[in-house]
Scaffold this active site. Structure first.
Site, PDB file in Angstrom:
ATOM      1  N   GLN A   1       0.732  -8.914  -6.471  1.00  0.00           N
ATOM      2  CA  GLN A   1       0.304 -10.312  -6.651  1.00  0.00           C
ATOM      3  C   GLN A   1       1.257 -11.086  -7.559  1.00  0.00           C
ATOM      4  O   GLN A   1       1.214 -12.315  -7.591  1.00  0.00           O
ATOM      5  CB  GLN A   1      -1.112 -10.367  -7.241  1.00  0.00           C
ATOM      6  CG  GLN A   1      -2.197  -9.940  -6.262  1.00  0.00           C
ATOM      7  CD  GLN A   1      -2.418 -10.930  -5.124  1.00  0.00           C
ATOM      8  OE1 GLN A   1      -2.186 -12.130  -5.258  1.00  0.00           O
ATOM      9  NE2 GLN A   1      -2.851 -10.416  -3.980  1.00  0.00           N
TER      10      GLN A   1
ATOM     11  N   ASN B   1      -5.683  -8.992  -7.903  1.00  0.00           N
ATOM     12  CA  ASN B   1      -5.769  -9.747  -6.654  1.00  0.00           C
ATOM     13  C   ASN B   1      -7.083 -10.499  -6.488  1.00  0.00           C
ATOM     14  O   ASN B   1      -7.161 -11.423  -5.698  1.00  0.00           O
ATOM     15  CB  ASN B   1      -5.550  -8.806  -5.464  1.00  0.00           C
ATOM     16  CG  ASN B   1      -6.350  -7.542  -5.562  1.00  0.00           C
ATOM     17  OD1 ASN B   1      -6.230  -6.791  -6.535  1.00  0.00           O
ATOM     18  ND2 ASN B   1      -7.199  -7.290  -4.598  1.00  0.00           N
TER      19      ASN B   1
ATOM     20  N   GLY C   1       6.012  -8.082   0.936  1.00  0.00           N
ATOM     21  CA  GLY C   1       6.581  -9.311   1.472  1.00  0.00           C
ATOM     22  C   GLY C   1       5.580 -10.418   1.760  1.00  0.00           C
ATOM     23  O   GLY C   1       5.832 -11.584   1.467  1.00  0.00           O
ATOM     24  N   HIS C   2       4.414 -10.058   2.319  1.00  0.00           N
ATOM     25  CA  HIS C   2       3.527 -11.119   2.820  1.00  0.00           C
ATOM     26  C   HIS C   2       2.701 -11.805   1.735  1.00  0.00           C
ATOM     27  O   HIS C   2       1.919 -12.703   2.028  1.00  0.00           O
ATOM     28  CB  HIS C   2       2.636 -10.593   3.948  1.00  0.00           C
ATOM     29  CG  HIS C   2       1.519  -9.693   3.545  1.00  0.00           C
ATOM     30  ND1 HIS C   2       0.204 -10.087   3.610  1.00  0.00           N
ATOM     31  CD2 HIS C   2       1.504  -8.424   3.090  1.00  0.00           C
ATOM     32  CE1 HIS C   2      -0.571  -9.081   3.226  1.00  0.00           C
ATOM     33  NE2 HIS C   2       0.188  -8.062   2.905  1.00  0.00           N
TER      34      HIS C   2
ATOM     35  N   THR D   1      14.824   4.473  11.057  1.00  0.00           N
ATOM     36  CA  THR D   1      15.689   3.303  11.172  1.00  0.00           C
ATOM     37  C   THR D   1      14.996   2.108  10.521  1.00  0.00           C
ATOM     38  O   THR D   1      13.821   1.848  10.778  1.00  0.00           O
ATOM     39  CB  THR D   1      16.002   3.040  12.664  1.00  0.00           C
ATOM     40  OG1 THR D   1      16.542   4.250  13.198  1.00  0.00           O
ATOM     41  CG2 THR D   1      16.994   1.914  12.831  1.00  0.00           C
TER      42      THR D   1
ATOM     43  N   SER E   1       0.831  -1.208   0.000  1.00  0.00           N
ATOM     44  CA  SER E   1       0.000   0.000   0.000  1.00  0.00           C
ATOM     45  C   SER E   1       0.862   1.254   0.000  1.00  0.00           C
ATOM     46  O   SER E   1       0.619   2.187  -0.768  1.00  0.00           O
ATOM     47  CB  SER E   1      -0.923   0.015   1.229  1.00  0.00           C
ATOM     48  OG  SER E   1      -1.785  -1.093   1.198  1.00  0.00           O
TER      49      SER E   1
ATOM     50  N   CYS F   1      -9.918  -6.466   1.737  1.00  0.00           N
ATOM     51  CA  CYS F   1     -10.291  -5.093   2.075  1.00  0.00           C
ATOM     52  C   CYS F   1     -11.784  -4.866   1.926  1.00  0.00           C
ATOM     53  O   CYS F   1     -12.366  -4.062   2.638  1.00  0.00           O
ATOM     54  CB  CYS F   1      -9.542  -4.120   1.176  1.00  0.00           C
ATOM     55  SG  CYS F   1      -7.955  -4.732   0.666  1.00  0.00           S
TER      56      CYS F   1
HETATM   57  C1  LIG Z   1      -2.144  -6.995  -0.896  1.00  0.00           C
HETATM   58  C2  LIG Z   1      -2.097  -6.040  -2.021  1.00  0.00           C
HETATM   59  C3  LIG Z   1      -1.700  -4.703  -1.835  1.00  0.00           C
HETATM   60  C4  LIG Z   1      -1.395  -4.162  -0.469  1.00  0.00           C
HETATM   61  O1  LIG Z   1      -0.202  -4.670   0.076  1.00  0.00           O
HETATM   62  P1  LIG Z   1       0.062  -4.517   1.662  1.00  0.00           P
HETATM   63  O2  LIG Z   1       1.476  -4.975   1.823  1.00  0.00           O
HETATM   64  O3  LIG Z   1      -0.917  -5.419   2.325  1.00  0.00           O
HETATM   65  O4  LIG Z   1      -0.116  -3.081   1.979  1.00  0.00           O
HETATM   66  C5  LIG Z   1      -1.637  -3.878  -2.914  1.00  0.00           C
HETATM   67  N1  LIG Z   1      -1.944  -4.322  -4.157  1.00  0.00           N
HETATM   68  C6  LIG Z   1      -2.324  -5.591  -4.393  1.00  0.00           C
HETATM   69  C7  LIG Z   1      -2.634  -6.025  -5.780  1.00  0.00           C
HETATM   70  C8  LIG Z   1      -2.421  -6.491  -3.334  1.00  0.00           C
HETATM   71  O5  LIG Z   1      -2.813  -7.744  -3.573  1.00  0.00           O
END
Ligand SMILES: *Cc1c(COP(=O)(O)O)cnc(C)c1O
Length: 395
Positions: free
Chosen positions: A178, A150, A199-200, A236, A70, A323
Protein backbone atom coordinates in the site's frame (compact mmCIF):
# COMPACT_ATOMS: atom_id res chain seq x y z
CA UNK A 1 -19.30 6.03 -11.47
CA UNK A 2 -17.06 7.51 -8.78
CA UNK A 3 -14.26 5.04 -8.08
CA UNK A 4 -13.25 5.15 -4.41
CA UNK A 5 -11.72 1.70 -4.01
CA UNK A 6 -8.09 2.39 -4.89
CA UNK A 7 -6.76 0.17 -2.09
CA UNK A 8 -8.30 -2.83 -3.90
CA UNK A 9 -6.83 -1.89 -7.26
CA UNK A 10 -6.07 1.21 -9.29
CA UNK A 11 -6.81 2.07 -12.91
CA UNK A 12 -3.80 1.42 -15.17
CA UNK A 13 -2.17 4.75 -16.09
CA UNK A 14 -1.24 5.88 -19.61
CA UNK A 15 2.50 5.44 -18.96
CA UNK A 16 1.93 1.84 -17.87
CA UNK A 17 -0.29 1.06 -20.84
CA UNK A 18 2.29 2.47 -23.28
CA UNK A 19 5.12 0.52 -21.63
CA UNK A 20 3.07 -2.68 -21.81
CA UNK A 21 2.42 -2.14 -25.51
CA UNK A 22 6.15 -1.60 -26.01
CA UNK A 23 6.72 -4.85 -24.17
CA UNK A 24 4.58 -6.67 -26.72
CA UNK A 25 5.43 -4.76 -29.90
CA UNK A 26 9.11 -3.90 -29.47
CA UNK A 27 10.47 -6.15 -26.73
CA UNK A 28 8.79 -9.43 -27.62
CA UNK A 29 12.09 -11.36 -27.60
CA UNK A 30 13.06 -13.74 -24.80
CA UNK A 31 15.48 -11.89 -22.49
CA UNK A 32 17.51 -15.09 -22.16
CA UNK A 33 18.14 -15.36 -25.93
CA UNK A 34 21.50 -14.30 -27.34
CA UNK A 35 20.22 -12.74 -30.59
CA UNK A 36 19.27 -9.08 -31.04
CA UNK A 37 15.54 -9.33 -30.20
CA UNK A 38 16.56 -11.16 -27.03
CA UNK A 39 19.20 -8.58 -26.20
CA UNK A 40 16.70 -5.74 -26.65
CA UNK A 41 14.25 -7.47 -24.34
CA UNK A 42 17.06 -8.05 -21.82
CA UNK A 43 18.00 -4.37 -21.88
CA UNK A 44 14.36 -3.35 -21.33
CA UNK A 45 14.13 -5.80 -18.42
CA UNK A 46 17.31 -4.39 -16.90
CA UNK A 47 16.05 -0.82 -17.26
CA UNK A 48 12.81 -1.81 -15.47
CA UNK A 49 14.81 -3.46 -12.68
CA UNK A 50 16.89 -0.29 -12.29
CA UNK A 51 13.73 1.84 -12.17
CA UNK A 52 12.10 -0.30 -9.47
CA UNK A 53 15.33 -0.45 -7.47
CA UNK A 54 15.81 3.31 -7.79
CA UNK A 55 12.28 3.99 -6.53
CA UNK A 56 13.03 2.31 -3.18
CA UNK A 57 16.75 3.08 -2.78
CA UNK A 58 17.90 -0.47 -3.61
CA UNK A 59 20.46 -1.93 -6.03
CA UNK A 60 19.06 -3.55 -9.22
CA UNK A 61 20.59 -6.89 -8.16
CA UNK A 62 18.41 -6.85 -5.03
CA UNK A 63 15.07 -6.75 -6.91
CA UNK A 64 13.23 -9.97 -7.84
CA UNK A 65 10.14 -9.71 -10.04
CA UNK A 66 7.16 -11.76 -8.86
CA UNK A 67 3.51 -12.34 -9.80
CA UNK A 68 2.38 -9.73 -7.27
CA UNK A 69 2.35 -8.69 -3.65
CA UNK A 70 1.02 -12.00 -2.37
CA UNK A 71 3.84 -14.00 -3.91
CA UNK A 72 6.45 -11.53 -2.65
CA UNK A 73 5.05 -11.81 0.91
CA UNK A 74 4.90 -15.62 0.75
CA UNK A 75 8.44 -15.97 -0.53
CA UNK A 76 10.03 -13.45 1.82
CA UNK A 77 8.48 -14.97 4.91
CA UNK A 78 8.90 -18.63 3.95
CA UNK A 79 12.53 -18.08 2.96
CA UNK A 80 13.49 -16.27 6.15
CA UNK A 81 11.66 -18.87 8.26
CA UNK A 82 13.19 -21.90 6.57
CA UNK A 83 16.71 -20.46 6.57
CA UNK A 84 16.25 -19.46 10.22
CA UNK A 85 15.13 -23.00 11.08
CA UNK A 86 18.43 -24.38 9.76
CA UNK A 87 20.09 -22.43 12.57
CA UNK A 88 17.51 -23.57 15.13
CA UNK A 89 15.53 -20.32 14.93
CA UNK A 90 11.83 -21.10 14.70
CA UNK A 91 10.18 -17.95 16.07
CA UNK A 92 8.44 -15.40 13.82
CA UNK A 93 7.04 -12.00 14.76
CA UNK A 94 4.28 -10.19 12.89
CA UNK A 95 1.18 -8.11 13.68
CA UNK A 96 -2.53 -8.79 14.03
CA UNK A 97 -3.39 -6.36 11.22
CA UNK A 98 -1.31 -7.77 8.36
CA UNK A 99 -2.73 -8.63 4.94
CA UNK A 100 -3.83 -12.26 4.58
CA UNK A 101 -0.85 -12.93 2.28
CA UNK A 102 1.28 -12.51 5.42
CA UNK A 103 -1.11 -13.93 8.02
CA UNK A 104 -1.95 -17.10 6.11
CA UNK A 105 1.74 -17.73 5.32
CA UNK A 106 2.40 -17.40 9.06
CA UNK A 107 -0.49 -19.84 9.79
CA UNK A 108 1.02 -22.37 7.42
CA UNK A 109 4.44 -22.02 9.07
CA UNK A 110 2.93 -22.38 12.51
CA UNK A 111 1.38 -25.70 11.39
CA UNK A 112 4.89 -26.70 10.30
CA UNK A 113 6.22 -26.11 13.82
CA UNK A 114 7.14 -22.41 13.88
CA UNK A 115 6.13 -20.31 16.83
CA UNK A 116 4.37 -17.14 15.64
CA UNK A 117 3.91 -14.03 17.80
CA UNK A 118 1.07 -11.77 16.59
CA UNK A 119 1.67 -8.31 17.99
CA UNK A 120 -1.35 -6.23 19.00
CA UNK A 121 -1.91 -2.67 17.80
CA UNK A 122 -3.24 0.30 19.75
CA UNK A 123 -6.74 1.73 19.28
CA UNK A 124 -5.59 3.76 16.29
CA UNK A 125 -3.96 0.77 14.61
CA UNK A 126 -0.29 1.51 15.27
CA UNK A 127 2.26 -1.15 16.29
CA UNK A 128 4.56 -0.09 19.14
CA UNK A 129 8.29 -0.55 18.57
CA UNK A 130 8.64 -1.44 22.30
CA UNK A 131 6.25 -4.36 21.71
CA UNK A 132 8.45 -5.61 18.87
CA UNK A 133 11.52 -5.28 21.13
CA UNK A 134 9.81 -7.18 23.94
CA UNK A 135 8.75 -10.00 21.60
CA UNK A 136 12.24 -10.63 20.18
CA UNK A 137 13.84 -13.86 21.42
CA UNK A 138 17.13 -15.70 20.92
CA UNK A 139 15.42 -17.87 18.32
CA UNK A 140 13.59 -15.15 16.35
CA UNK A 141 14.12 -15.76 12.63
CA UNK A 142 12.09 -12.84 11.20
CA UNK A 143 10.11 -9.73 12.02
CA UNK A 144 7.45 -8.79 9.44
CA UNK A 145 5.49 -5.55 9.93
CA UNK A 146 3.52 -3.92 7.13
CA UNK A 147 4.42 -0.40 6.00
CA UNK A 148 0.84 0.85 5.70
CA UNK A 149 -2.41 -0.97 6.35
CA UNK A 150 -4.74 -1.72 3.44
CA UNK A 151 -7.96 -1.30 5.43
CA UNK A 152 -7.48 1.58 7.84
CA UNK A 153 -4.42 3.18 6.21
CA UNK A 154 -2.25 3.44 9.33
CA UNK A 155 1.45 3.95 8.68
CA UNK A 156 3.73 1.89 10.94
CA UNK A 157 7.07 3.05 12.40
CA UNK A 158 9.04 0.86 9.96
CA UNK A 159 12.31 2.83 10.18
CA UNK A 160 12.31 2.48 13.99
CA UNK A 161 11.46 -1.23 13.82
CA UNK A 162 14.08 -1.68 11.09
CA UNK A 163 16.75 -0.05 13.26
CA UNK A 164 15.80 -2.29 16.19
CA UNK A 165 15.97 -5.45 14.07
CA UNK A 166 19.30 -4.41 12.58
CA UNK A 167 20.72 -3.88 16.08
CA UNK A 168 19.52 -7.33 17.16
CA UNK A 169 20.66 -9.01 13.92
CA UNK A 170 17.16 -10.16 12.89
CA UNK A 171 15.92 -9.98 9.27
CA UNK A 172 13.13 -7.41 8.85
CA UNK A 173 10.46 -7.74 6.14
CA UNK A 174 7.80 -5.16 5.34
CA UNK A 175 4.72 -5.56 3.17
CA UNK A 176 4.88 -2.17 1.42
CA UNK A 177 2.17 -2.94 -1.12
CA UNK A 178 0.00 0.00 0.00
CA UNK A 179 2.98 2.30 0.48
CA UNK A 180 4.96 1.89 -2.74
CA UNK A 181 4.30 4.78 -5.11
CA UNK A 182 2.36 6.62 -2.38
CA UNK A 183 4.86 7.14 0.46
CA UNK A 184 8.63 7.68 0.33
CA UNK A 185 10.63 4.45 0.74
CA UNK A 186 14.37 4.15 1.32
CA UNK A 187 15.32 0.60 2.20
CA UNK A 188 18.82 1.73 3.26
CA UNK A 189 17.83 4.55 5.60
CA UNK A 190 14.89 2.52 6.96
CA UNK A 191 16.94 -0.64 7.59
CA UNK A 192 14.58 -2.84 5.58
CA UNK A 193 15.98 -6.25 4.61
CA UNK A 194 13.01 -7.46 2.54
CA UNK A 195 10.13 -5.51 1.02
CA UNK A 196 7.08 -6.51 -1.04
CA UNK A 197 5.35 -4.32 -3.60
CA UNK A 198 2.66 -4.83 -6.23
CA UNK A 199 2.10 -3.13 -9.60
CA UNK A 200 -1.68 -2.74 -9.51
CA UNK A 201 -1.73 -0.68 -6.30
CA UNK A 202 0.04 2.27 -7.98
CA UNK A 203 -1.65 2.37 -11.40
CA UNK A 204 0.44 -0.42 -12.92
CA UNK A 205 -0.85 -3.78 -14.17
CA UNK A 206 -1.98 -6.61 -11.86
CA UNK A 207 -0.27 -10.00 -11.72
CA UNK A 208 3.14 -8.43 -11.29
CA UNK A 209 5.08 -7.29 -8.24
CA UNK A 210 8.55 -7.24 -6.79
CA UNK A 211 10.40 -8.52 -3.77
CA UNK A 212 13.42 -6.55 -2.63
CA UNK A 213 15.96 -8.64 -0.73
CA UNK A 214 19.04 -6.94 0.67
CA UNK A 215 22.24 -8.62 -0.51
CA UNK A 216 23.05 -11.21 2.14
CA UNK A 217 19.49 -11.44 3.54
CA UNK A 218 17.99 -14.95 3.58
CA UNK A 219 16.41 -16.11 0.32
CA UNK A 220 15.54 -19.55 -1.07
CA UNK A 221 14.81 -20.40 -4.70
CA UNK A 222 11.07 -19.99 -5.17
CA UNK A 223 10.61 -21.48 -8.62
CA UNK A 224 13.08 -24.09 -9.84
CA UNK A 225 14.07 -24.16 -13.50
CA UNK A 226 15.96 -21.66 -15.63
CA UNK A 227 18.36 -18.97 -14.50
CA UNK A 228 15.88 -16.08 -14.57
CA UNK A 229 15.89 -13.72 -11.58
CA UNK A 230 19.44 -14.85 -10.78
CA UNK A 231 18.22 -18.42 -10.41
CA UNK A 232 15.67 -17.68 -7.64
CA UNK A 233 12.54 -17.52 -9.76
CA UNK A 234 12.66 -19.52 -12.95
CA UNK A 235 10.35 -18.94 -15.90
CA UNK A 236 10.42 -16.58 -18.88
CA UNK A 237 9.79 -13.08 -17.54
CA UNK A 238 6.40 -11.38 -18.01
CA UNK A 239 8.09 -8.45 -19.70
CA UNK A 240 4.99 -6.39 -20.68
CA UNK A 241 3.76 -6.48 -17.08
CA UNK A 242 7.20 -5.75 -15.63
CA UNK A 243 7.68 -2.77 -17.97
CA UNK A 244 4.18 -1.51 -17.14
CA UNK A 245 4.85 -1.74 -13.41
CA UNK A 246 8.21 0.05 -13.70
CA UNK A 247 6.68 2.88 -15.78
CA UNK A 248 3.79 3.30 -13.30
CA UNK A 249 6.18 3.37 -10.34
CA UNK A 250 8.43 5.93 -12.04
CA UNK A 251 5.39 8.10 -12.71
CA UNK A 252 4.05 7.72 -9.16
CA UNK A 253 7.41 8.51 -7.56
CA UNK A 254 8.02 11.52 -9.84
CA UNK A 255 4.69 13.09 -8.77
CA UNK A 256 4.48 11.71 -5.23
CA UNK A 257 4.73 14.98 -3.32
CA UNK A 258 2.05 16.83 -5.28
CA UNK A 259 -0.24 13.78 -5.56
CA UNK A 260 -0.01 13.08 -1.80
CA UNK A 261 -0.77 16.66 -0.86
CA UNK A 262 -3.75 16.78 -3.23
CA UNK A 263 -5.16 13.36 -2.26
CA UNK A 264 -4.68 14.10 1.46
CA UNK A 265 -6.72 17.29 1.05
CA UNK A 266 -9.58 15.24 -0.47
CA UNK A 267 -9.25 12.67 2.32
CA UNK A 268 -9.39 15.32 5.05
CA UNK A 269 -12.46 16.94 3.50
CA UNK A 270 -14.23 13.57 3.27
CA UNK A 271 -13.34 12.65 6.87
CA UNK A 272 -14.75 15.97 8.03
CA UNK A 273 -17.99 15.50 6.13
CA UNK A 274 -18.54 11.90 7.23
CA UNK A 275 -17.75 12.79 10.85
CA UNK A 276 -20.94 14.88 10.79
CA UNK A 277 -23.04 11.69 10.53
CA UNK A 278 -24.28 10.83 14.06
CA UNK A 279 -22.72 7.78 15.77
CA UNK A 280 -19.99 7.43 13.16
CA UNK A 281 -16.32 6.89 14.01
CA UNK A 282 -13.15 7.12 11.98
CA UNK A 283 -11.07 3.93 12.05
CA UNK A 284 -7.30 4.29 12.20
CA UNK A 285 -5.02 7.13 13.16
CA UNK A 286 -6.06 10.65 12.13
CA UNK A 287 -2.55 11.81 11.17
CA UNK A 288 -0.45 8.73 10.46
CA UNK A 289 -2.52 7.37 7.59
CA UNK A 290 -2.22 6.89 3.84
CA UNK A 291 -3.07 10.05 1.87
CA UNK A 292 -6.16 8.48 0.26
CA UNK A 293 -7.58 6.33 3.06
CA UNK A 294 -10.93 6.99 4.74
CA UNK A 295 -12.48 4.23 6.88
CA UNK A 296 -15.53 4.65 9.09
CA UNK A 297 -17.80 2.55 11.26
CA UNK A 298 -21.48 3.55 11.35
CA UNK A 299 -23.41 2.19 14.26
CA UNK A 300 -26.60 0.21 13.60
CA UNK A 301 -26.00 -0.84 9.98
CA UNK A 302 -24.51 -3.58 7.83
CA UNK A 303 -21.49 -2.82 5.64
CA UNK A 304 -22.61 -5.08 2.83
CA UNK A 305 -25.96 -3.36 2.25
CA UNK A 306 -24.22 0.00 2.53
CA UNK A 307 -21.91 -0.98 -0.34
CA UNK A 308 -24.66 -2.24 -2.59
CA UNK A 309 -26.75 0.90 -2.11
CA UNK A 310 -23.71 3.13 -2.66
CA UNK A 311 -23.01 1.24 -5.88
CA UNK A 312 -26.60 2.05 -6.97
CA UNK A 313 -25.86 5.70 -6.30
CA UNK A 314 -22.70 5.57 -8.42
CA UNK A 315 -20.05 5.18 -5.72
CA UNK A 316 -17.66 2.19 -5.81
CA UNK A 317 -16.43 1.56 -2.25
CA UNK A 318 -15.42 -1.35 -0.02
CA UNK A 319 -16.25 -2.63 3.43
CA UNK A 320 -12.68 -3.60 4.17
CA UNK A 321 -10.23 -5.59 2.12
CA UNK A 322 -11.28 -7.10 -1.20
CA UNK A 323 -10.27 -10.49 0.17
CA UNK A 324 -12.72 -10.48 3.07
CA UNK A 325 -15.65 -8.84 1.32
CA UNK A 326 -18.18 -11.49 0.60
CA UNK A 327 -17.40 -13.35 3.80
CA UNK A 328 -19.48 -12.77 6.90
CA UNK A 329 -16.51 -12.44 9.27
CA UNK A 330 -15.89 -8.90 10.40
CA UNK A 331 -12.49 -7.47 9.48
CA UNK A 332 -9.59 -8.79 11.62
CA UNK A 333 -8.12 -5.28 11.44
CA UNK A 334 -11.19 -3.60 12.94
CA UNK A 335 -11.37 -6.26 15.66
CA UNK A 336 -7.65 -5.67 16.40
CA UNK A 337 -8.26 -1.95 17.00
CA UNK A 338 -10.96 -2.88 19.48
CA UNK A 339 -14.17 -2.44 17.50
CA UNK A 340 -16.83 -4.85 18.77
CA UNK A 341 -18.21 -7.34 16.20
CA UNK A 342 -21.52 -5.56 15.65
CA UNK A 343 -19.80 -2.23 14.98
CA UNK A 344 -17.06 -3.76 12.83
CA UNK A 345 -19.81 -5.08 10.53
CA UNK A 346 -20.92 -1.53 9.75
CA UNK A 347 -17.65 -0.40 8.21
CA UNK A 348 -16.98 1.50 5.02
CA UNK A 349 -13.62 1.99 3.31
CA UNK A 350 -13.27 4.77 0.75
CA UNK A 351 -9.84 4.98 -0.86
CA UNK A 352 -9.20 8.04 -2.99
CA UNK A 353 -6.51 8.68 -5.54
CA UNK A 354 -5.15 11.38 -7.86
CA UNK A 355 -8.03 10.81 -10.31
CA UNK A 356 -10.65 11.89 -7.73
CA UNK A 357 -11.92 15.45 -7.31
CA UNK A 358 -13.49 17.59 -4.59
CA UNK A 359 -16.77 17.13 -6.48
CA UNK A 360 -16.39 13.37 -5.93
CA UNK A 361 -15.86 13.97 -2.23
CA UNK A 362 -19.07 15.98 -1.99
CA UNK A 363 -21.04 13.38 -3.93
CA UNK A 364 -19.62 10.50 -1.83
CA UNK A 365 -20.42 12.30 1.43
CA UNK A 366 -23.98 13.07 0.32
CA UNK A 367 -24.63 9.51 -0.94
CA UNK A 368 -23.17 7.97 2.23
CA UNK A 369 -25.26 10.14 4.55
CA UNK A 370 -28.43 9.24 2.61
CA UNK A 371 -27.70 5.53 2.55
CA UNK A 372 -26.76 5.40 6.25
CA UNK A 373 -30.01 7.18 7.10
CA UNK A 374 -32.07 4.88 4.93
CA UNK A 375 -30.52 1.69 6.35
CA UNK A 376 -30.86 2.92 9.92
CA UNK A 377 -34.55 3.55 9.25
CA UNK A 378 -34.98 -0.20 8.63
CA UNK A 379 -32.53 -1.46 11.24
CA UNK A 380 -33.98 -3.12 14.37
CA UNK A 381 -30.63 -2.51 16.10
CA UNK A 382 -30.78 1.20 15.32
CA UNK A 383 -34.38 1.41 16.58
CA UNK A 384 -33.41 -0.31 19.83
CA UNK A 385 -30.53 2.15 20.23
CA UNK A 386 -32.87 5.09 19.61
CA UNK A 387 -35.40 3.83 22.15
CA UNK A 388 -32.62 3.47 24.69
CA UNK A 389 -33.03 -0.34 24.90
CA UNK A 390 -29.38 -0.67 23.93
CA UNK A 391 -26.50 1.68 24.46
CA UNK A 392 -24.41 3.20 21.73
CA UNK A 393 -20.87 1.94 21.30
CA UNK A 394 -19.99 4.95 19.15
CA UNK A 395 -21.01 8.19 20.85
C1 LIG B 1 -3.12 -5.90 -2.37
C2 LIG B 1 -2.23 -6.24 -1.25
C3 LIG B 1 -1.45 -7.42 -1.25
C4 LIG B 1 -1.57 -8.42 -2.36
O1 LIG B 1 -1.02 -7.97 -3.58
P1 LIG B 1 -1.41 -8.74 -4.94
O2 LIG B 1 -0.51 -8.12 -5.96
O3 LIG B 1 -2.85 -8.43 -5.18
O4 LIG B 1 -1.13 -10.17 -4.71
C5 LIG B 1 -0.62 -7.66 -0.20
N1 LIG B 1 -0.53 -6.80 0.83
C6 LIG B 1 -1.24 -5.65 0.89
C7 LIG B 1 -1.08 -4.74 2.04
C8 LIG B 1 -2.12 -5.34 -0.15
O5 LIG B 1 -2.83 -4.21 -0.08
Amino acid sequence: MIYADNAATTKTCAAARQAMLDGMERFWGNPSSLHSPGQQAREALQAAREAVAGAIGAQPGEVYFTSGGSEADNQAISSAAKIGALKGKKHLITTAIEHHAVLHTMDRLSKEGFDVTLLPVDGSGIVKTEDVAAAIREDTALVSVMYANNEIGTIQPVAEIGALCRERGIPFHTDAVQAAGHLPIDVGAQNIDMLSLSGHKFHGPRGVGALYVRRGAPLLTFIHGGAQERGFRAGTENLPAILGMAAALDDAVAHMAENSAYVASLRDALIEKLSAIPHAALNGDRGRRLPGNVNFCFEGIEGESLLLLLDDKGVAASSGSACTSGSLDPSHVLLAIGRPHEVAHGSLRLTLDRDNTMGDVEAIAKATAEVVNYLRGMSPVWKALQRGERSYVIQ
